[in-house]
Design a protein around this motif. Structure first.
Motif, PDB file in Angstrom:
ATOM      1  N   THR A 314     -61.181 139.515  85.835  1.00 19.19           N
ATOM      2  CA  THR A 314     -61.068 139.931  84.445  1.00 19.19           C
ATOM      3  C   THR A 314     -61.483 141.384  84.295  1.00 19.19           C
ATOM      4  OG1 THR A 314     -61.799 139.484  82.179  1.00 19.19           O
ATOM      5  CG2 THR A 314     -63.429 139.164  83.904  1.00 19.19           C
ATOM      6  N   SER A 315     -60.905 142.027  83.305  1.00 16.75           N
ATOM      7  CA  SER A 315     -61.267 143.423  83.032  1.00 16.75           C
ATOM      8  C   SER A 315     -61.832 143.594  81.626  1.00 16.75           C
ATOM      9  CB  SER A 315     -60.039 144.329  83.189  1.00 16.75           C
ATOM     10  OG  SER A 315     -59.018 143.939  82.272  1.00 16.75           O
ATOM     11  N   SER A 316     -62.061 142.481  80.919  1.00 15.42           N
ATOM     12  CA  SER A 316     -62.525 142.585  79.533  1.00 15.42           C
ATOM     13  C   SER A 316     -63.361 141.362  79.162  1.00 15.42           C
ATOM     14  CB  SER A 316     -61.327 142.718  78.588  1.00 15.42           C
ATOM     15  OG  SER A 316     -61.722 142.633  77.230  1.00 15.42           O
ATOM     16  N   ILE A 317     -64.442 141.598  78.421  1.00 18.35           N
ATOM     17  CA  ILE A 317     -65.313 140.535  77.926  1.00 18.35           C
ATOM     18  C   ILE A 317     -65.343 140.598  76.404  1.00 18.35           C
ATOM     19  CG2 ILE A 317     -67.664 139.600  77.887  1.00 18.35           C
ATOM     20  CD1 ILE A 317     -68.140 140.915  80.569  1.00 18.35           C
ATOM     21  N   SER A 318     -65.214 139.439  75.763  1.00 16.10           N
ATOM     22  CA  SER A 318     -65.383 139.375  74.306  1.00 16.10           C
ATOM     23  C   SER A 318     -66.520 138.415  73.997  1.00 16.10           C
ATOM     24  CB  SER A 318     -64.088 138.919  73.625  1.00 16.10           C
ATOM     25  OG  SER A 318     -63.683 137.652  74.088  1.00 16.10           O
ATOM     26  N   MET A 319     -67.167 138.635  72.846  1.00 11.28           N
ATOM     27  CA  MET A 319     -68.336 137.831  72.500  1.00 11.28           C
ATOM     28  C   MET A 319     -68.386 137.608  70.999  1.00 11.28           C
ATOM     29  SD  MET A 319     -72.271 138.625  73.665  1.00 11.28           S
ATOM     30  CE  MET A 319     -71.734 138.758  75.375  1.00 11.28           C
ATOM     31  N   TYR A 320     -68.776 136.384  70.631  1.00  6.74           N
ATOM     32  CA  TYR A 320     -68.938 136.003  69.232  1.00  6.74           C
ATOM     33  C   TYR A 320     -70.303 135.347  69.108  1.00  6.74           C
ATOM     34  CZ  TYR A 320     -68.097 133.206  64.951  1.00  6.74           C
ATOM     35  OH  TYR A 320     -68.180 132.619  63.710  1.00  6.74           O
ATOM     36  N   ILE A 321     -71.150 135.885  68.240  1.00 11.65           N
ATOM     37  CA  ILE A 321     -72.509 135.375  68.081  1.00 11.65           C
ATOM     38  C   ILE A 321     -72.726 134.965  66.627  1.00 11.65           C
ATOM     39  CG2 ILE A 321     -74.969 135.839  68.324  1.00 11.65           C
ATOM     40  CD1 ILE A 321     -73.500 135.925  70.980  1.00 11.65           C
ATOM     41  N   GLY A 322     -73.105 133.702  66.422  1.00 13.64           N
ATOM     42  CA  GLY A 322     -73.391 133.221  65.083  1.00 13.64           C
ATOM     43  C   GLY A 322     -74.892 133.086  64.875  1.00 13.64           C
ATOM     44  N   TYR A 323     -75.371 133.613  63.753  1.00  9.78           N
ATOM     45  CA  TYR A 323     -76.795 133.510  63.456  1.00  9.78           C
ATOM     46  C   TYR A 323     -77.115 132.135  62.863  1.00  9.78           C
ATOM     47  CZ  TYR A 323     -76.932 138.583  64.144  1.00  9.78           C
ATOM     48  OH  TYR A 323     -76.839 139.850  64.674  1.00  9.78           O
ATOM     49  N   SER A 324     -78.400 131.882  62.687  1.00 11.98           N
ATOM     50  CA  SER A 324     -78.863 130.612  62.138  1.00 11.98           C
ATOM     51  C   SER A 324     -78.196 130.325  60.796  1.00 11.98           C
ATOM     52  CB  SER A 324     -80.376 130.644  61.954  1.00 11.98           C
ATOM     53  OG  SER A 324     -80.829 129.513  61.248  1.00 11.98           O
ATOM     54  N   ASN A 325     -77.830 129.061  60.589  1.00 11.54           N
ATOM     55  CA  ASN A 325     -77.194 128.665  59.327  1.00 11.54           C
ATOM     56  C   ASN A 325     -78.073 128.951  58.123  1.00 11.54           C
ATOM     57  OD1 ASN A 325     -74.998 127.726  60.744  1.00 11.54           O
ATOM     58  ND2 ASN A 325     -75.747 125.618  60.844  1.00 11.54           N
ATOM     59  N   ARG A 368     -75.173 130.120  67.625  1.00 12.54           N
ATOM     60  CA  ARG A 368     -73.867 129.866  68.250  1.00 12.54           C
ATOM     61  C   ARG A 368     -73.494 131.036  69.149  1.00 12.54           C
ATOM     62  NH1 ARG A 368     -69.200 126.855  66.871  1.00 12.54           N
ATOM     63  NH2 ARG A 368     -70.199 126.147  64.953  1.00 12.54           N
ATOM     64  N   ILE A 369     -72.969 130.722  70.343  1.00 10.41           N
ATOM     65  CA  ILE A 369     -72.549 131.757  71.290  1.00 10.41           C
ATOM     66  C   ILE A 369     -71.196 131.382  71.874  1.00 10.41           C
ATOM     67  CG2 ILE A 369     -73.082 132.955  73.451  1.00 10.41           C
ATOM     68  CD1 ILE A 369     -76.033 132.358  72.963  1.00 10.41           C
ATOM     69  N   ASN A 370     -70.244 132.314  71.776  1.00  4.59           N
ATOM     70  CA  ASN A 370     -68.927 132.147  72.396  1.00  4.59           C
ATOM     71  C   ASN A 370     -68.625 133.379  73.235  1.00  4.59           C
ATOM     72  OD1 ASN A 370     -68.730 130.533  69.656  1.00  4.59           O
ATOM     73  ND2 ASN A 370     -67.233 129.642  71.037  1.00  4.59           N
ATOM     74  N   ILE A 371     -68.180 133.163  74.454  1.00  6.52           N
ATOM     75  CA  ILE A 371     -67.889 134.264  75.373  1.00  6.52           C
ATOM     76  C   ILE A 371     -66.501 134.056  75.963  1.00  6.52           C
ATOM     77  CG2 ILE A 371     -68.567 135.430  77.517  1.00  6.52           C
ATOM     78  CD1 ILE A 371     -71.437 134.475  76.941  1.00  6.52           C
ATOM     79  N   GLY A 372     -65.729 135.130  76.058  1.00  5.28           N
ATOM     80  CA  GLY A 372     -64.392 135.048  76.634  1.00  5.28           C
ATOM     81  C   GLY A 372     -64.167 136.120  77.682  1.00  5.28           C
ATOM     82  N   PHE A 373     -63.483 135.761  78.757  1.00  7.93           N
ATOM     83  CA  PHE A 373     -62.996 136.726  79.741  1.00  7.93           C
ATOM     84  C   PHE A 373     -61.501 136.906  79.473  1.00  7.93           C
ATOM     85  CE2 PHE A 373     -66.269 135.583  83.298  1.00  7.93           C
ATOM     86  CZ  PHE A 373     -67.271 136.188  82.551  1.00  7.93           C
ATOM     87  N   ASN A 374     -61.082 138.139  79.245  1.00  7.15           N
ATOM     88  CA  ASN A 374     -59.710 138.412  78.823  1.00  7.15           C
ATOM     89  C   ASN A 374     -58.951 139.204  79.884  1.00  7.15           C
ATOM     90  OD1 ASN A 374     -60.627 137.412  76.194  1.00  7.15           O
ATOM     91  ND2 ASN A 374     -61.633 139.395  76.010  1.00  7.15           N
ATOM     92  N   ASN A 375     -57.641 139.355  79.643  1.00 10.45           N
ATOM     93  CA  ASN A 375     -56.766 140.138  80.539  1.00 10.45           C
ATOM     94  C   ASN A 375     -56.908 139.684  81.987  1.00 10.45           C
ATOM     95  OD1 ASN A 375     -56.189 141.630  78.216  1.00 10.45           O
ATOM     96  ND2 ASN A 375     -57.754 143.167  78.682  1.00 10.45           N
ATOM     97  N   LEU A 376     -56.791 138.388  82.183  1.00 10.19           N
ATOM     98  CA  LEU A 376     -56.964 137.833  83.530  1.00 10.19           C
ATOM     99  C   LEU A 376     -55.799 138.210  84.430  1.00 10.19           C
ATOM    100  CD1 LEU A 376     -58.281 134.248  82.706  1.00 10.19           C
ATOM    101  CD2 LEU A 376     -59.573 136.363  83.011  1.00 10.19           C
ATOM    102  N   LEU A 377     -56.129 138.501  85.693  1.00 10.03           N
ATOM    103  CA  LEU A 377     -55.133 138.868  86.689  1.00 10.03           C
ATOM    104  C   LEU A 377     -55.408 138.099  87.976  1.00 10.03           C
ATOM    105  CD1 LEU A 377     -55.260 142.751  86.242  1.00 10.03           C
ATOM    106  CD2 LEU A 377     -53.401 141.245  85.477  1.00 10.03           C
ATOM    107  N   PRO A 378     -54.389 137.884  88.792  1.00 10.97           N
ATOM    108  CA  PRO A 378     -54.635 137.278  90.106  1.00 10.97           C
ATOM    109  C   PRO A 378     -55.598 138.139  90.915  1.00 10.97           C
ATOM    110  CG  PRO A 378     -52.298 137.299  89.600  1.00 10.97           C
ATOM    111  CD  PRO A 378     -52.952 138.128  88.546  1.00 10.97           C
ATOM    112  N   GLU A 379     -56.423 137.502  91.695  1.00 14.03           N
ATOM    113  CA  GLU A 379     -57.463 138.202  92.444  1.00 14.03           C
ATOM    114  C   GLU A 379     -56.903 139.340  93.286  1.00 14.03           C
ATOM    115  OE1 GLU A 379     -59.839 136.443  95.934  1.00 14.03           O
ATOM    116  OE2 GLU A 379     -60.990 135.918  94.156  1.00 14.03           O
TER     117      GLU A 379
END
Length: 444
Positions: A314-325, A368-379
């Motif tokens: 991957t060449s990109s990381i995305s992140m979503y963080i949710g605070y306490s309700n 809450r924590i969400n993490i994504g690896f984006n723009n995936l390519l073959p090794e």
């Protein structure tokens, strides 16, 4: 007099089906209160009569019930309610979730479908729901769509004890709507629609949220313009709809008329332009900044092993963080690009931690924590660098990761752990024993 489906031989009649002249027949089969039904079967109980909810008692009374048995639904207990919302006077069994067991049942039921339908004509929509294109098989077996549906439903019941419901339609959308709105009220648990009967029966149906792909937000936006039924959507000013919903208005208008052009073959052939790997979790309590950063490290470490397993970088990381309700604050999100595509935790963990520290308020508790690896390519497509020894480091790390991955796959995901997995607040060890965020197994 009922019509025959165009393109099918004349002896294939549709007694009671009312499928007016369409030349495709889709089934959408749903397993009734699936998790609860499985737990009832495992206990020797009748899934239609037993009062049972699937929920984890260790998570407290605020935890969501993953499934509610039909007998409890008949008493007014809503599906996906929280435990404390169940009336206190009701007697019921609480079954801890066993996700691997449900997956095993789903696989067995998929095997039932495969006795009659080729895998190319089956689209598994979720663990308890599948679409089947039965058009060519009606001729083969000399049956009507309703007979085909009953055969599949009866075989599932006989083999697993789980009851199914079915929607039949001349396209995928109508099959789904027939399932969601009509089948649950039908004596044989089968609903049936074509474009003509859809408009005759459901154009005035409310609420709009009963229709597939119309959520609460969409319904509220439509209601602002006095649009509360599918008839009103179909007859609305298209310019207004496109202004409100953009390209999604095209799908909304088609569905209002009962039209859907996508087939199972189209779904099978679909290739996304980009792809990603993602992981997310809702924490069981409020986490401070340092604790949440630890969770980010654990999650990224696991995602790195997924990359190695799939031979991707991957060449990109995305992140979503949710605070306490309790704070009622909007979530924060961000992304970071890497100088070189990689699957190594030595590269990706520091990058993710840096992104976390950049976007998160250190004084606010995280839930809450969400993490994504984006723009995936073959090794093998990763571009090598000529200016330092990074490629040597990445190669060494990859070999270590492959060894770790092999041992985890052979002996269990908790076979090899890192020191951070034993730190206070770490969730990695527990999550390794879960599927989809819930317990994978357990005793009755």
């Amino acid at each position: 007099m009922e019509r025959l489906f165009a393109g099918l031989v004349s002896f294939v009649s549709f007694v009671g089906d009312k499928m007016n002249g369409q030349n495709k027949v889709y089934l959408c089969i749903d397993l009734k209160s699936f998790y609860a039904s499985v737990e009832c079967v495992e206990r020797g109980l009748d899934p239609m009569q037993a009062r049972l909810v699937v929920a984890d008692p260790e998570r407290g009374e605020k935890t969501i019930c993953l499934a509610v048995s039909p007998a409890l639904k008949a008493l007014g207990v809503p599906n996906r309610c929280r435990v404390f919302e169940i009336p206190p006077g009701l007697d019921y069994i609480m079954a801890p979730p066993r996700m691997q067991l449900y997956i095993n049942y789903a696989a067995e039921i998929y095997g039932v479908y495969l006795r009659y339908i080729a895998k190319e004509d089956i689209h598994v929509y979720s663990v308890d729901e599948a679409f089947l294109d039965v058009t060519p098989y009606l001729h083969t077996y000399g049956v009507s769509p309703r007979q085909m549906a009953k055969k599949l439903m009866n075989d599932v019941l006989a083999q697993t004890g789980v009851r199914a419901t079915c929607g039949m339609g001349s396209n995928l959308y109508l099959a789904k709507v027939a399932l969601d709105i009509l089948a649950k009220h039908a004596p044989d648990f089968i609903g049936c629609l074509d474009e003509e009967s859809y408009r005759a029966q459901l154009w005035e149906h409310q609420p709009l949220t009963d229709f597939w792909r119309i959520g609460r937000g969409t319904a509220q936006r439509l209601a602002r313009y006095g649009i509360n039924t599918m008839r009103q959507v179909a007859q609305a000013d298209e310019e207004l709809l496109y202004k409100q919903f953009g390209i999604d208005a095209e799908l909304l208008i088609d569905h209002a008329w009962g039209r859907e052009s996508v087939t199972i073959a189209d779904i099978k052939a679909y290739q996304p332009k980009t792809n990603c790997l993602a992981s997310g979790q809702v924490l069981m309590r409020d986490y401070n900044f340092a604790e949440a950063r630890l969770i980010v490290k654990e999650m990224v470490d696991v995602l790195c092993l997924d990359l190695v397993d799939k031979e991707l970088v991957t060449s990109s990381i995305s992140m979503y963080i949710g605070y306490s309700n309790s704070l009622h604050l909007p979530a924060v999100k961000g992304s970071a690009s890497l100088p070189v595509a990689a699957s190594s935790s030595a590269v990706l963990v520091p990058a993710a931690v840096g992104l976390f520290e950049q976007i998160v308020d250190q004084t606010k508790p995280v839930r809450r924590i969400n993490i994504g690896f984006n723009n995936l390519l073959p090794e093998g497509s990763r571009q090598l660098t000529l200016f330092d020894n990074l490629d040597v480091v990445l190669q060494r790390d990859r070999q270590v990761q492959r060894t770790v991955l092999h041992l985890k796959q052979k002996y269990g995901r908790n076979t090899i752990l890192k020191g951070m997995n034993f730190a206070p607040g770490a969730t990695g060890r527990e999550r390794n024993q879960q599927i989809g965020g819930h317990k994978s197994g357990g005793e009755v």
